[in-house]
Scaffold this motif. Sequence first.
Motif, PDB file in Angstrom:
ATOM      1  N   UNK A 191       0.830  -1.195   0.000  1.00 26.80           N
ATOM      2  CA  UNK A 191       0.000   0.000   0.000  1.00 26.80           C
ATOM      3  C   UNK A 191       0.861   1.240   0.000  1.00 26.80           C
ATOM      4  N   UNK A 192       0.224   2.375   0.285  1.00 30.39           N
ATOM      5  CA  UNK A 192       0.918   3.656   0.289  1.00 30.39           C
ATOM      6  C   UNK A 192       0.303   4.529   1.379  1.00 30.39           C
ATOM      7  N   UNK A 193       1.084   4.837   2.412  1.00 30.16           N
ATOM      8  CA  UNK A 193       0.578   5.661   3.506  1.00 30.16           C
ATOM      9  C   UNK A 193       0.177   7.050   3.028  1.00 30.16           C
ATOM     10  N   UNK A 194       0.809   7.524   1.970  1.00 30.96           N
ATOM     11  CA  UNK A 194       0.452   8.836   1.431  1.00 30.96           C
ATOM     12  C   UNK A 194      -0.918   8.826   0.770  1.00 30.96           C
ATOM     13  N   UNK A 195      -1.449   7.639   0.502  1.00 34.89           N
ATOM     14  CA  UNK A 195      -2.798   7.519  -0.046  1.00 34.89           C
ATOM     15  C   UNK A 195      -3.775   6.999   1.006  1.00 34.89           C
ATOM     16  N   UNK A 196      -3.421   7.198   2.275  1.00 30.54           N
ATOM     17  CA  UNK A 196      -4.264   6.699   3.366  1.00 30.54           C
ATOM     18  C   UNK A 196      -5.468   7.583   3.610  1.00 30.54           C
ATOM     19  N   UNK A 197      -6.360   7.644   2.641  1.00 29.03           N
ATOM     20  CA  UNK A 197      -7.534   8.518   2.750  1.00 29.03           C
ATOM     21  C   UNK A 197      -8.618   7.902   3.637  1.00 29.03           C
TER      22      UNK A 197
ATOM     23  N   UNK B 123     -12.242   9.368  -4.270  1.00 33.43           N
ATOM     24  CA  UNK B 123     -11.995   8.213  -3.399  1.00 33.43           C
ATOM     25  C   UNK B 123     -12.315   6.885  -4.055  1.00 33.43           C
ATOM     26  N   UNK B 124     -13.092   6.892  -5.133  1.00 36.30           N
ATOM     27  CA  UNK B 124     -13.349   5.650  -5.863  1.00 36.30           C
ATOM     28  C   UNK B 124     -12.312   5.403  -6.959  1.00 36.30           C
ATOM     29  N   UNK B 125     -11.441   6.383  -7.184  1.00 37.11           N
ATOM     30  CA  UNK B 125     -10.449   6.231  -8.257  1.00 37.11           C
ATOM     31  C   UNK B 125      -9.176   5.544  -7.779  1.00 37.11           C
ATOM     32  N   UNK B 126      -9.008   5.365  -6.469  1.00 39.37           N
ATOM     33  CA  UNK B 126      -7.772   4.815  -5.937  1.00 39.37           C
ATOM     34  C   UNK B 126      -7.541   3.417  -6.500  1.00 39.37           C
ATOM     35  N   UNK B 127      -6.338   3.191  -7.027  1.00 45.81           N
ATOM     36  CA  UNK B 127      -5.998   1.920  -7.645  1.00 45.81           C
ATOM     37  C   UNK B 127      -6.160   1.921  -9.149  1.00 45.81           C
ATOM     38  N   UNK B 128      -6.933   2.885  -9.681  1.00 46.79           N
ATOM     39  CA  UNK B 128      -7.134   2.974 -11.128  1.00 46.79           C
ATOM     40  C   UNK B 128      -6.136   3.962 -11.730  1.00 46.79           C
ATOM     41  N   UNK B 129      -6.047   3.972 -13.048  1.00 42.12           N
ATOM     42  CA  UNK B 129      -5.222   4.957 -13.739  1.00 42.12           C
ATOM     43  C   UNK B 129      -5.861   5.274 -15.087  1.00 42.12           C
ATOM     44  N   UNK B 130      -5.622   6.499 -15.550  1.00 37.28           N
ATOM     45  CA  UNK B 130      -6.233   6.988 -16.784  1.00 37.28           C
ATOM     46  C   UNK B 130      -5.161   7.714 -17.604  1.00 37.28           C
ATOM     47  N   UNK B 131      -5.336   7.722 -18.906  1.00 34.93           N
ATOM     48  CA  UNK B 131      -4.400   8.453 -19.750  1.00 34.93           C
ATOM     49  C   UNK B 131      -4.363   9.932 -19.372  1.00 34.93           C
TER      50      UNK B 131
ATOM     51  N   UNK C  59      -4.204  17.603   6.227  1.00 33.84           N
ATOM     52  CA  UNK C  59      -3.483  16.475   5.624  1.00 33.84           C
ATOM     53  C   UNK C  59      -4.425  15.500   4.941  1.00 33.84           C
ATOM     54  N   UNK C  60      -5.619  15.314   5.497  1.00 34.42           N
ATOM     55  CA  UNK C  60      -6.563  14.362   4.921  1.00 34.42           C
ATOM     56  C   UNK C  60      -6.932  14.762   3.494  1.00 34.42           C
ATOM     57  N   UNK C  61      -7.344  16.007   3.316  1.00 30.50           N
ATOM     58  CA  UNK C  61      -7.751  16.444   1.982  1.00 30.50           C
ATOM     59  C   UNK C  61      -6.556  16.561   1.046  1.00 30.50           C
ATOM     60  N   UNK C  62      -5.373  16.865   1.586  1.00 35.31           N
ATOM     61  CA  UNK C  62      -4.178  16.881   0.743  1.00 35.31           C
ATOM     62  C   UNK C  62      -3.901  15.491   0.179  1.00 35.31           C
ATOM     63  N   UNK C  63      -4.064  14.461   1.011  1.00 33.81           N
ATOM     64  CA  UNK C  63      -3.883  13.084   0.529  1.00 33.81           C
ATOM     65  C   UNK C  63      -4.927  12.745  -0.534  1.00 33.81           C
ATOM     66  N   UNK C  64      -6.144  13.204  -0.303  1.00 28.90           N
ATOM     67  CA  UNK C  64      -7.216  12.919  -1.262  1.00 28.90           C
ATOM     68  C   UNK C  64      -6.901  13.552  -2.613  1.00 28.90           C
ATOM     69  N   UNK C  65      -6.445  14.797  -2.612  1.00 28.65           N
ATOM     70  CA  UNK C  65      -6.103  15.457  -3.866  1.00 28.65           C
ATOM     71  C   UNK C  65      -4.884  14.798  -4.511  1.00 28.65           C
ATOM     72  N   UNK C  66      -3.941  14.355  -3.689  1.00 29.67           N
ATOM     73  CA  UNK C  66      -2.768  13.633  -4.203  1.00 29.67           C
ATOM     74  C   UNK C  66      -3.200  12.369  -4.950  1.00 29.67           C
ATOM     75  N   UNK C  67      -4.153  11.642  -4.376  1.00 29.28           N
ATOM     76  CA  UNK C  67      -4.677  10.450  -5.049  1.00 29.28           C
ATOM     77  C   UNK C  67      -5.250  10.824  -6.404  1.00 29.28           C
ATOM     78  N   UNK C  68      -6.044  11.878  -6.461  1.00 28.86           N
ATOM     79  CA  UNK C  68      -6.646  12.286  -7.721  1.00 28.86           C
ATOM     80  C   UNK C  68      -5.618  12.647  -8.772  1.00 28.86           C
ATOM     81  N   UNK C  69      -4.597  13.410  -8.381  1.00 29.97           N
ATOM     82  CA  UNK C  69      -3.584  13.845  -9.343  1.00 29.97           C
ATOM     83  C   UNK C  69      -2.768  12.677  -9.882  1.00 29.97           C
ATOM     84  N   UNK C  70      -2.500  11.698  -9.042  1.00 28.51           N
ATOM     85  CA  UNK C  70      -1.629  10.587  -9.452  1.00 28.51           C
ATOM     86  C   UNK C  70      -2.371   9.490 -10.202  1.00 28.51           C
ATOM     87  N   UNK C  71      -3.620   9.729 -10.567  1.00 32.15           N
ATOM     88  CA  UNK C  71      -4.320   8.773 -11.448  1.00 32.15           C
ATOM     89  C   UNK C  71      -3.922   9.003 -12.906  1.00 32.15           C
TER      90      UNK C  71
END
Length: 715
Positions: free
Chosen positions: A512-518, A655-663, A679-691
């Motif tokens: 897993x990834x603690x930085x994605x611990x939403x 939060x439903x995009x975690x684990x997925x990836x898009x072009x 920190x919570x919302x920062x992690x959430x936005x980090x998840x979104x950007x890294x898709x």
Amino acid sequence: MEDNFQSAYQEEQDKLQQTVVEIDEQLERLRQIPVYTGHDFTEQILESGREQQRQSLSKSAQAPYFGRLDFAEGEEGTRQPLYIGKIGVGKSEVEDQPLVIDWRAPVASLFYSFTGGEEAAVYEAPEGLIQGLVYLKRNIVIHQRMLERLADTYDRESTEPAVTDEFLVYRLGENKDNKLRDIVSTIQAEQDRIIRAAKNTALVIQGVAGSGKTTVALHRLAFLLYQYQEQVSADKMIIFAPNHMFLDYISEVLPELGVGDIQQSTFSDWAQQILESDIRLVPQSETYEYWFENTDRPAVTDHTPSRYKGSLAFMQLIREYVNALEKTAVPELDFYPWDEAVLSQEEILEWFNNEYKHYPLAKRKERVMARIHRWIEMQLKVAPSEAIRKERKKKAAQREKAYLNKWPKYEPLSLYKQLFKAIKSSNHAEALQPIWEQIPADVLKQVSTELKKDRIREDDLPALVYIHTLLHEMEAEHRFDHVVMDEAQDFSPFHVALLDLYVRGSSFTILGDLSQGIHAYRGVHQWEEMSSLFAPEQTDYFPLTRSYRSTMEIIEFANIILEKGVQNGITAVPVFRSGDPVRMIPYSTDTRLDTIKMNWQQLQTKDYRTTAILTRTLHEAIELHQQLIEQGIEIHLIDGGKAAYQGGHSILPVYLSKGLEFDAVIVSDVDTDHYHNDAWDAKLLYVGCTRALHELWIIHGEQIPDYITSSTDTE
């Protein structure tokens, strides 16, 4: 240089044709053998092996291999070209070596671990360490029997500079579809070390977004089946994933590697299978709505109900609770099968407390009742007449049933509910009151209220399965040879400790990834919460810090969010793959919908197979989806209710995009009304950007969070 390339290309073209012909001939010989359909067990086993070979050769014929390694064993060994593929192919009739070497074979590890240099290379084989010289590492792309691309990542005899990442960057630049793909041709050295780690080890993998940790774990399963084929079987392995859509997304990796029958499940599905009941759970969306859409969400502490219910302290309390049930298990009365016969409570207690003490509680009850039944049968044998025997037998059956009803019913859900209520007047009070008092008051109040209304949540399931496990003997069919836990930061220590009871030798891959611990309200905050469950010699920790998913621009943008918003977040090191800058696109309240629509339409003019709009909440995704549909824009809504990810063009909450990836990804409404400065919302936005693989567009309001400053604006 061009002449050398043309010569190499022709050499590989000739080799491919020769290999394909040989594979076709081997396959044809197998097809000429009549399929055995009889009942002889030995012949059935032989036929099963032949059919497996037919399938393997048929798949190999389309793309026999992906790499070549020229290796000379020892100081004076002869240079041998070794071709490495997803599936090994046996010796040809003209060469005394395998036609294709399986990527999991010991010598194939050099293809991944050797990174260049003049020094000798070493790999571990069953007979010990083998040393020698690597002369050539060549990546080869074959599609439908056609040679498409060559890339030499090492050539001992060449004066040209190595292009180590050239092939990797080429593969990473490919557009994605709706399924995760294998990485067998591009496994990196740090990933290979994880894949080939010893079986009886609890591996904890901290992998940044896009580090390939999920794919590495799946390749590890394929390796374990190859390396330990006498000790493990596919149907005794299981992958736990966060939801059915994620399971569908990863579903094709193992078949591509020639591995089938591995169980894939959510913890919820597995738990209900163990409990043999279809417990009606509170919809997960309700929990998400509370934690992700509630602007007044409470702070997370160890007494947050989900965190407490996932703790080892709660696991210990349940163990004490079940042990305490022993004291009130046997009814406080003698048993009279008929008026003239008596079986004392003391003798029944002797059976329960001593003779059957080594059995779990429910099994002890079953054994005692079977013993009572045998005692009745012995008493009936000495009846003075057949008529009296029949009369006594009838009465004994009635009283035996009545006596059984006086025993507690060991049903996990009922016992779990009992644990969370104060027992003042029953015979359980003295035994259970001290245990009940250990539950934190705020947890007790909230959970008791929910259980009274029959509201069972997913975070109640570890406790229910543990109660079941303590009450019953574990069935052999439920034991595992290896367990993979994906998105493990969202699991609890209780989950891991429970599953450790079901897996042989603590054989885990926990990633897993603690930085994605939403889902911090239920998951772990440090990996030590899980690794500490195992002896130091039983566990190992692997950090994966290189991100292979996104461009340098996207990763650097996401890293700033972690550095400023989370501060202790684990940032990623990008592979050298440059792309377009991250776009910051402002809107006003009146232009929000038009801005999203215009930029979405612009994104669709590009040659991308998968794109997504990521919203802050599910409610916003549903509303925006409807608005876009009404304006004639075709886009698929992902709301968590479907089991398959369809690919294409989607809208979904982050939060439903975690684990997925898009072009390409558009993250909408990036402002302080949606993403707070925590920190919570920062992690959430980090998840979104890294898709996003290739392009990331941020559509934002007037006031953006502090962790996105003007210095990161890259329009």
